[in-house]
Enzyme design. Structure first.
Site, PDB file in Angstrom:
ATOM      1  N   HIS A  60     -36.750  21.222   9.176  1.00  0.00           N
ATOM      2  CA  HIS A  60     -38.065  20.481   9.118  1.00  0.00           C
ATOM      3  C   HIS A  60     -37.883  19.457  10.326  1.00  0.00           C
ATOM      4  CE1 HIS A  60     -39.706  21.085   5.148  1.00  0.00           C
ATOM      5  NE2 HIS A  60     -38.453  21.494   4.896  1.00  0.00           N
ATOM      6  N   ASP A  93     -33.201  20.217   2.839  1.00  0.00           N
ATOM      7  CA  ASP A  93     -34.018  21.549   2.218  1.00  0.00           C
ATOM      8  C   ASP A  93     -34.698  22.217   3.353  1.00  0.00           C
ATOM      9  OD1 ASP A  93     -37.189  20.208   1.986  1.00  0.00           O
ATOM     10  OD2 ASP A  93     -35.837  19.380   3.114  1.00  0.00           O
ATOM     11  N   GLU A  94     -34.692  23.685   2.719  1.00  0.00           N
ATOM     12  CA  GLU A  94     -35.469  24.668   3.158  1.00  0.00           C
ATOM     13  C   GLU A  94     -35.120  24.863   4.856  1.00  0.00           C
ATOM     14  OE1 GLU A  94     -39.503  24.350   0.732  1.00  0.00           O
ATOM     15  OE2 GLU A  94     -39.674  22.884   2.279  1.00  0.00           O
ATOM     16  N   ALA A  95     -33.773  24.823   4.891  1.00  0.00           N
ATOM     17  CA  ALA A  95     -33.178  25.162   6.200  1.00  0.00           C
ATOM     18  C   ALA A  95     -32.968  26.589   6.332  1.00  0.00           C
ATOM     19  CB  ALA A  95     -31.732  24.413   6.153  1.00  0.00           C
TER      20      ALA A  95
END
Length: 530
Positions: A277, A340-342
């Protein structure tokens, strides 16, 4: 545990969000029709309070009336809350309501009951006086939120209304179930100016929420000025989802938000999402990319494609500067590191990154908070793991984190994400996690939601608000109300008080208050609105 379980969720999120954007939804719509069951009226206004108090004792036939001659008195140390109370009551009543420290007042704020804990209070209403007791200013402030709900709904009006301003007699004793009761606001996907953030702070404080996580960076925008890295805002803050003008907070702006939150007994938690992100940062500084090439700014909503360069020392110099500057501006104990969401980093890279990033947070005196994926990096005991999964996924990972001494902050996306649609007809929001009606937001228990996580490991709750499709305060209100009070009650009220039929009846009585205050809300058909 490998980050595999989030990928199907992410794919659903992207598909749903893309569809929402393609249809150009910008305003709140009607909900599907559900006929609410008949419900009994509350016993008295003392039983209409949200969140539900720990105990209520009515005094039938007794009421206190606020008049133009009424005055407010405050113990030393309580004057700021007394001034706040007067500021709440003056616009609708038109009364002067002078505030004096010490002495006797028709409405008295007393710091004389440490047994209630730092956030608890006792409210006594007699025919000739209202007395609010607490052990600290936090408790008094929470009591004020209850007191205003006992007055007629028009007390929330910014214009003078006729009254009368009566409060039913009795006693309320109250304290929070969890010390951490939070909302989250994403100012990165769409930017919200200082006044909009202040407005949201006022709204969450109504329901005794005491933390606000500000999501200050993402692929679509960097929103906080960092003096040592000026292009983060000059370039990275110049757009948002859909290609709008974006924006950012100067450090003075951010300090103003922090101070305003403190005046509402809300603590700001800044979030700088890493290592993923991060496209806005990568676009601002080429050296943060492994290939040394800055990508273009990004205005879409897909996730998981960006990453800081884990192997470069400059990455950690960058993080050190960012965390140092933000920590110095943030008096609260927490700094949220994201995590998150790496998907663009391997598990090995992710752990290597966190091994270097988390000590920086500690170095500057903050307790790290991270999304539940970062639990695999085994953050030290006392660090906070924020759970955002759906259908109790990752329960084993959360149980292991709790066993290591991490506190778990509960924000399951299929229960507490306020940006999820109410149902398929809702025009704003997304639906990748679930459709969340009011009963869904209310119908879970943070203490038992994750198998294997003991109740004592649960720090509290958060109701996040992501803003892929939300652009202004009216949008936030449509999605937050009436679901935010549901999450607030789960975080504040004793589990024994949680009852859907009672809650929906009490929630209905909040509608006229929101109307008087100018707060937009969704008229869920599950609620018997007046």
């Amino acid at each position: 545990m490998p980050l595999t379980s989030s990928r199907p969720v992410r794919a659903r999120r992207v598909r749903a969000a893309t569809a929402a954007l393609l249809t150009g939804v910008l305003t709140a719509g009607a909900l599907s029709t559900i006929t609410p069951a008949a419900v009994a009226a509350p016993e008295s206004p003392l039983h209409q309070v949200i969140p539900a108090p720990e105990s209520v004792r009515e005094d039938p036939g007794v009421e206190f009336t606020l008049t133009a001659e009424s005055a407010i008195s405050a113990d030393p140390g309580a004057s700021e809350v007394a001034d706040y109370l007067a500021g709440v009551l003056r616009p609708a009543t038109g009364f002067p309501l002078p505030v004096a420290e010490g002495g006797a007042g028709d409405v008295a704020l007393r710091l004389d009951d440490a047994d209630l804990g730092p956030a608890g209070y006792r409210l006594d209403v007699a025919g000739d006086a209202v007395t609010l007791h607490a052990g600290g200013a936090d408790g008094l402030f929470n009591g004020v939120q209850t007191l205003r709900q006992l007055l007629p709904a028009t007390i929330e009006s910014p214009q003078v209304r006729p009254g009368p301003w009566t409060i039913p007699g009795g006693e309320i004793t109250d304290r929070p179930r969890y010390e951490h009761r939070a909302a989250g606001l994403d100012v990165a996907r769409h930017f919200f100016d200082v006044e909009s953030v202040k407005r949201y702070i006022d709204q969450i404080a109504l329901y005794k929420m005491n933390f606000l996580r500000l999501h200050l960076s993402d692929d679509q925008g960097w929103r906080i000025q960092i003096n040592d890295w000026p292009r983060l805002t000059e370039h990275g803050g110049s757009t948002e989802v859909g290609g709008g003008p974006g924006g950012f907070y100067t450090q003075q702006d951010y300090s103003e938000i922090v101070a305003y939150a403190e005046s509402r007994h809300v603590t700001i938690i800044p979030e700088i999402d890493t290592p993923g992100h991060t496209n806005a940062a990568l676009s601002s500084y080429a050296e943060l990319n492994c290939d040394g090439v800055a990508p273009p700014l990004y205005t879409g909503i897909e996730v998981g494609f960006s990453s800081l360069c884990v192997d470069k020392d400059v990455t950690y110099e960058f993080l050190d500067d960012v965390i140092r500057e933000i920590a110095a501006l943030t008096p609260g104990p927490y700094l949220h590191i994201g995590g998150d969401e790496a998907d663009a980093t391997s598990d090995e890279q992710y752990r290597a990154f966190m091994d270097r990033a988390l000590p920086i947070v500690e170095k500057y005196g903050k307790t790290a908070v991270g999304w539940h994926e970062y639990a695999k990096a085994e953050p030290q005991a006392g660090s906070v793991v924020q759970y955002w999964g759906v259908e109790a996924a990752e329960a084993d990972t959360m149980a292991a984190a709790a066993a290591r001494g991490n506190k778990i902050l509960m924000s399951p996306a299929d229960k507490s994400y306020l940006d999820m649609k109410y149902d398929e007809s809702t025009e704003l929001g997304l639906s990748w996690a679930a459709y969340i009606e009011v009963a869904d937001a209310y119908g879970w228990d943070p203490a038992s939601h994750l198998p294997g996580v003991p109740a004592e490991s649960v720090l509290g709750i958060e109701a996040p608000m992501w803003t892929e499709t939300l652009e202004n305060s009216a949008h936030l209100e449509t999605m937050a109300f009436p679901r935010l009070p549901a999450i607030a009650e789960l975080g504040w009220s004793p589990a024994a008080t949680h009852d859907w039929e009672s809650f929906r009846t009490r929630l209905a009585e909040q509608g006229p208050r929101w109307t008087a205050a100018g707060i937009g809300f969704t008229r869920s058909p599950q609620i018997p609105w007046p």
